[in-house]
Design a protein around this motif. Structure first.
Motif, PDB file in Angstrom:
ATOM      1  N   ILE A   1      33.291  54.003  39.274  1.00  0.00           N
ATOM      2  CA  ILE A   1      34.053  53.298  40.316  1.00  0.00           C
ATOM      3  C   ILE A   1      33.306  52.037  40.755  1.00  0.00           C
ATOM      4  O   ILE A   1      33.893  50.963  40.893  1.00  0.00           O
ATOM      5  CB  ILE A   1      34.341  54.233  41.517  1.00  0.00           C
TER       6      ILE A   1
ATOM      7  N   VAL B   1      41.526  53.428  41.731  1.00  0.00           N
ATOM      8  CA  VAL B   1      41.234  54.341  40.633  1.00  0.00           C
ATOM      9  C   VAL B   1      40.926  55.764  41.120  1.00  0.00           C
ATOM     10  O   VAL B   1      40.805  56.673  40.303  1.00  0.00           O
ATOM     11  CB  VAL B   1      40.056  53.842  39.762  1.00  0.00           C
ATOM     12  N   MET B   2      40.795  55.941  42.432  1.00  0.00           N
ATOM     13  CA  MET B   2      40.424  57.260  42.964  1.00  0.00           C
ATOM     14  C   MET B   2      41.465  58.312  42.569  1.00  0.00           C
ATOM     15  O   MET B   2      42.662  58.098  42.784  1.00  0.00           O
ATOM     16  CB  MET B   2      40.349  57.154  44.487  1.00  0.00           C
ATOM     17  N   PRO B   3      41.033  59.444  41.975  1.00  0.00           N
ATOM     18  CA  PRO B   3      42.012  60.493  41.680  1.00  0.00           C
ATOM     19  C   PRO B   3      42.773  60.888  42.951  1.00  0.00           C
ATOM     20  O   PRO B   3      42.175  61.027  44.024  1.00  0.00           O
ATOM     21  CB  PRO B   3      41.143  61.640  41.172  1.00  0.00           C
TER      22      PRO B   3
ATOM     23  N   GLY C   1      38.307  33.519  38.640  1.00  0.00           N
ATOM     24  CA  GLY C   1      39.624  32.905  38.781  1.00  0.00           C
ATOM     25  C   GLY C   1      39.613  31.741  39.751  1.00  0.00           C
ATOM     26  O   GLY C   1      40.526  30.933  39.774  1.00  0.00           O
ATOM     27  N   ARG C   2      38.557  31.667  40.562  1.00  0.00           N
ATOM     28  CA  ARG C   2      38.493  30.656  41.606  1.00  0.00           C
ATOM     29  C   ARG C   2      38.439  29.241  41.065  1.00  0.00           C
ATOM     30  O   ARG C   2      37.761  28.924  40.140  1.00  0.00           O
ATOM     31  CB  ARG C   2      37.228  30.926  42.438  1.00  0.00           C
TER      32      ARG C   2
ATOM     33  N   LEU D   1      57.242  53.906  24.562  1.00  0.00           N
ATOM     34  CA  LEU D   1      57.416  53.801  26.011  1.00  0.00           C
ATOM     35  C   LEU D   1      58.841  54.130  26.447  1.00  0.00           C
ATOM     36  O   LEU D   1      59.048  54.668  27.526  1.00  0.00           O
ATOM     37  CB  LEU D   1      57.047  52.385  26.489  1.00  0.00           C
TER      38      LEU D   1
ATOM     39  N   LEU E   1      32.245  60.385  39.412  1.00  0.00           N
ATOM     40  CA  LEU E   1      33.052  59.184  39.199  1.00  0.00           C
ATOM     41  C   LEU E   1      32.516  57.969  39.937  1.00  0.00           C
ATOM     42  O   LEU E   1      32.988  56.860  39.725  1.00  0.00           O
ATOM     43  CB  LEU E   1      34.504  59.440  39.640  1.00  0.00           C
TER      44      LEU E   1
ATOM     45  N   ILE F   1      39.200  56.889  34.969  1.00  0.00           N
ATOM     46  CA  ILE F   1      38.849  57.463  36.276  1.00  0.00           C
ATOM     47  C   ILE F   1      39.994  58.304  36.863  1.00  0.00           C
ATOM     48  O   ILE F   1      39.791  59.465  37.200  1.00  0.00           O
ATOM     49  CB  ILE F   1      38.356  56.377  37.263  1.00  0.00           C
ATOM     50  N   PRO F   2      41.210  57.754  36.968  1.00  0.00           N
ATOM     51  CA  PRO F   2      42.272  58.621  37.522  1.00  0.00           C
ATOM     52  C   PRO F   2      42.621  59.782  36.596  1.00  0.00           C
ATOM     53  O   PRO F   2      43.010  60.846  37.081  1.00  0.00           O
ATOM     54  CB  PRO F   2      43.478  57.693  37.702  1.00  0.00           C
TER      55      PRO F   2
ATOM     56  N   GLN G   1      35.823  43.822  38.878  1.00  0.00           N
ATOM     57  CA  GLN G   1      36.971  43.200  39.541  1.00  0.00           C
ATOM     58  C   GLN G   1      36.527  42.012  40.395  1.00  0.00           C
ATOM     59  O   GLN G   1      37.178  40.978  40.432  1.00  0.00           O
ATOM     60  CB  GLN G   1      37.699  44.218  40.421  1.00  0.00           C
ATOM     61  N   GLU G   2      35.372  42.174  41.080  1.00  0.00           N
ATOM     62  CA  GLU G   2      34.842  41.097  41.905  1.00  0.00           C
ATOM     63  C   GLU G   2      34.533  39.869  41.049  1.00  0.00           C
ATOM     64  O   GLU G   2      34.894  38.759  41.401  1.00  0.00           O
ATOM     65  CB  GLU G   2      33.538  41.564  42.576  1.00  0.00           C
TER      66      GLU G   2
ATOM     67  N   PHE H   1      33.572  49.429  38.105  1.00  0.00           N
ATOM     68  CA  PHE H   1      34.922  48.866  38.142  1.00  0.00           C
ATOM     69  C   PHE H   1      35.027  47.819  39.247  1.00  0.00           C
ATOM     70  O   PHE H   1      35.539  46.713  39.039  1.00  0.00           O
ATOM     71  CB  PHE H   1      35.940  49.992  38.365  1.00  0.00           C
ATOM     72  N   GLN H   2      34.485  48.159  40.427  1.00  0.00           N
ATOM     73  CA  GLN H   2      34.543  47.227  41.560  1.00  0.00           C
ATOM     74  C   GLN H   2      33.794  45.937  41.241  1.00  0.00           C
ATOM     75  O   GLN H   2      34.304  44.846  41.473  1.00  0.00           O
ATOM     76  CB  GLN H   2      33.929  47.898  42.794  1.00  0.00           C
TER      77      GLN H   2
ATOM     78  N   VAL I   1      43.320  32.872  45.189  1.00  0.00           N
ATOM     79  CA  VAL I   1      42.202  32.135  44.590  1.00  0.00           C
ATOM     80  C   VAL I   1      42.686  30.838  43.944  1.00  0.00           C
ATOM     81  O   VAL I   1      41.913  29.886  43.829  1.00  0.00           O
ATOM     82  CB  VAL I   1      41.404  32.954  43.540  1.00  0.00           C
ATOM     83  N   THR I   2      43.954  30.774  43.526  1.00  0.00           N
ATOM     84  CA  THR I   2      44.448  29.552  42.905  1.00  0.00           C
ATOM     85  C   THR I   2      45.076  28.609  43.939  1.00  0.00           C
ATOM     86  O   THR I   2      45.538  27.537  43.585  1.00  0.00           O
ATOM     87  CB  THR I   2      45.503  29.868  41.826  1.00  0.00           C
TER      88      THR I   2
ATOM     89  N   PRO J   1      50.444  51.548  30.111  1.00  0.00           N
ATOM     90  CA  PRO J   1      50.592  50.209  30.711  1.00  0.00           C
ATOM     91  C   PRO J   1      49.321  49.727  31.423  1.00  0.00           C
ATOM     92  O   PRO J   1      49.021  48.534  31.406  1.00  0.00           O
ATOM     93  CB  PRO J   1      51.734  50.384  31.712  1.00  0.00           C
TER      94      PRO J   1
ATOM     95  N   TYR K   1      38.719  48.379  46.272  1.00  0.00           N
ATOM     96  CA  TYR K   1      38.907  48.668  44.844  1.00  0.00           C
ATOM     97  C   TYR K   1      38.865  50.153  44.523  1.00  0.00           C
ATOM     98  O   TYR K   1      39.531  50.600  43.590  1.00  0.00           O
ATOM     99  CB  TYR K   1      37.869  47.906  44.008  1.00  0.00           C
TER     100      TYR K   1
ATOM    101  N   ARG L   1      37.636  38.152  39.989  1.00  0.00           N
ATOM    102  CA  ARG L   1      38.290  37.368  41.010  1.00  0.00           C
ATOM    103  C   ARG L   1      37.542  36.060  41.223  1.00  0.00           C
ATOM    104  O   ARG L   1      38.140  35.002  41.382  1.00  0.00           O
ATOM    105  CB  ARG L   1      38.360  38.153  42.321  1.00  0.00           C
ATOM    106  N   GLU L   2      36.190  36.141  41.199  1.00  0.00           N
ATOM    107  CA  GLU L   2      35.428  34.917  41.389  1.00  0.00           C
ATOM    108  C   GLU L   2      35.599  33.954  40.223  1.00  0.00           C
ATOM    109  O   GLU L   2      35.596  32.745  40.402  1.00  0.00           O
ATOM    110  CB  GLU L   2      33.950  35.244  41.613  1.00  0.00           C
TER     111      GLU L   2
END
Lengths: 293, 260
Positions: free
Chosen positions: A278, B107-109, A292-293, B19, A274, A226-227, A285-286, A281-282, B154-155, A173, B103, A289-290
């Motif tokens: 990481i 994802v951190m294990p 989407g603004r 699934l 990692l 990563i996980p 994501q940033e 990834f950050q 943001v929206t 998922p 963030y 998000r920007e």
């Protein structure tokens, strides 16, 4: 004033409960194992001051880890298993996300729910469900023997294959949802334009859909890879005693051997490997998000 | 109108089967009379009865519920604040560090997070128990909440809030009477996510708990290590049922509020 308080509260919370703990782990990884409570030396003594403490720290534990092939092999096999599972999730998840995004609009919430629901149900239970399926006398073997597809039961349980099945199953998922999010946002008119200009469906997919879904592919891959590297429950329940993934090694060092210094050093090395994914990834994501603004 | 190709229908069906089949088999075998997992001994609900008499499981369920409610509530407050910081606060010193701390836990294990929190609690001399699990869960859950809430923020049309300010609202009033009702679906979704993450967590709870605070996943884990048992199947079925009802109810409620 209000803004400062708003920033300070979550900032301090994360600083104390997320960042500072890593410094403590780092410090313990530089200490020596000892029969003490807690089982390492030196411990901070306010009378002697910080320098007395720092002067006693060394990299002995790291040297030990690098000299013993057990840890390196565990690390490498974790990276390998995580990489294989990420690719498998992509191979399974992409067609699924694509089909979801192409489905009639009124079905889409239902399909998203279909993917989210297993993710909300207990992770432990979903891993447990596979034990009953994969065991030598489990449901899969009973079924395959019954159909005559195999003559001998398959030995999947307690192997790395079982670990991979478990990881792919539980992390799928996380791959599908970001992929779906990017594919769903895609402008259909681009594909129509490509077809009008004589592009075949397949080459339109390769030159338009795939590059545009790259952010989803990257986000999904990070969320799985990563996980998965540090996964403990799945290798422990499905991989048996022969499996040594790095997360399980850390757990065994800490809980079974009570060797906190080695466990801390293993955690630090895992983190070192990692940290680049990481940070990437950050950043992504940033940007997301920007956008989407 | 989009058409569904055969390929698309096939991939949807196969992945959905992958699934759901394991969960379905688990549920079916929870009603198995026989103790052996692979032998069907007839329909029975006896394992559910045994489960309800098992006090260890009931105690653990209570601890888990308590931890989940408190930690997800803390996580929702902190996560919503963090989302406001990420989306609204603009530049400030340490912003990159802040967003990194939001963030990275996603994802951190878990073994790393669990170990580091335990070592913090020991270094600080905190007694371990339900409280330390709550602190640990609130910390990683708040990051999930802030991602969910910030995607809604943001929206959000800020002119609504500015209008409230022009009409004499304090920033505090404007937030509670304008912004919060509009972002409420995301805040509720964040709470639910934090709640299930806490219910579900084994690794971090194992590291941060102490004597006397055993959560349900910890109990399930130690039972599962001994092998498959119909009692665990029954417990799993109940949990899956509760979560499914919760998620479906929440999504229906969300749909209704979106319509009005």
């Amino acid at each position: 004033m209000g803004r400062r308080v708003l920033i300070a509260i979550p900032f301090l919370w994360l600083l104390i409960l997320f960042l500072i703990p890593f410094l403590i782990v780092f410090k313990i990884s530089l200490s020596d194992y000892a029969l003490a409570r807690p089982p390492y030396l030196p411990q901070y003594n306010p009378d002697e001051g910080l320098w007395a403490l720092i002067s006693q720290l060394d990299f002995e534990t790291y040297a030990f880890i690098f000299s013993d092939s057990l840890y390196i092999n565990a690390y490498l096999s974790s990276l390998q298993i995580a990489a294989i599972c990420t690719l498998a999730c992509l191979a399974l998840g992409y067609p699924m996300a694509y089909a979801m995004a192409r489905a009639p609009k009124r079905w889409q919430p239902l399909l998203v729910m279909l993917v989210i629901l297993p993710f909300w149900t207990s992770f432990l239970i979903r891993v447990y469900a596979w034990i009953g399926i994969l065991k030598t006398e489990g449901l899969l073997n009973v079924f395959l023997l019954w159909t005559g597809a195999i003559a001998e039961p398959l030995a999947i349980y307690n192997t790395n294959i079982a670990v991979c099945i478990g990881i792919i199953y539980t992390y799928l998922p996380f791959m599908i949802l970001p992929l779906y999010a990017t594919l769903e946002r895609m402008d259909d008119s681009l594909l129509e334009a490509a077809e009008d200009l004589g592009c075949s469906r397949l080459s339109a997919f390769w030159s338009i859909t795939l590059p545009l879904s790259l952010p989803g592919i990257i986000a999904g891959s990070f969320l799985v890879f990563i996980p998965a590297v540090g996964e403990f429950v799945i290798p422990d329940l499905l991989g048996g005693s022969s499996n040594l993934m790095i997360g399980k090694t850390l757990w065994v060092e800490f809980f079974n051997n009570r060797d906190w210094t080695v466990a801390s050093a293993v955690a630090m090395l895992m983190l070192a490997g990692l940290i680049i994914p990481i940070v990437l990834f950050q950043r992504q994501q940033e940007r997301d998000r920007e956008a989407g603004r | 109108m989009r058409r569904m190709s055969l390929f698309n229908v096939t991939s949807l069906t196969l992945v959905a089967a992958f699934l759901y089949l394991p969960i379905l088999l688990l549920i079916i075998y929870s009603f198995n009379e026989s103790k052996l997992v692979t032998v069907w001994g007839g329909f029975s609900t006896k394992w559910y009865g045994e489960l309800l008499r098992n006090e260890q499981f009931l105690d653990a369920a209570w601890v888990t519920l308590k931890v989940a409610v408190i930690s997800s509530t803390i996580a929702t407050v902190l996560g919503t604040m963090a989302a406001l910081v990420l989306v609204r606060a603009g530049r400030f010193i340490g912003r990159t560090l802040f967003s990194g701390m939001i963030y990275a836990p996603l994802v951190m294990p878990e073994v790393i997070t669990g170990l580091s929190l335990l070592l913090l609690f020991i270094a600080a001399g905190v007694d371990r128990g339900a409280t330390t699990i709550i602190l640990a869960h609130a910390t990683f859950s708040m990051c999930y909440v802030s991602v969910v809430v910030s995607s809604r923020l943001v929206t959000f049309d800020r002119s609504l809030e500015e209008a409230a300010r022009d009409l004499g609202c304090t920033p505090w009033d404007a937030f509670f009477s304008v912004t919060l009702p509009i972002i409420a679906p995301a805040v509720i979704a964040g709470w639910l996510l934090a709640f299930t993450l806490s219910l579900d967590d084994l690794v971090i709870a194992s590291f941060t708990s102490g004597p006397g605070a055993t959560t349900l996943p910890m109990r399930i884990y130690s039972a599962v290590r001994l092998g498959v048992s119909p009692e665990i199947n029954a417990l799993s079925t109940i949990l899956i049922g509760l979560v499914s009802i919760g998620v479906i109810a929440a999504s229906l409620a969300g749909k209704r509020s979106a319509r009005t």
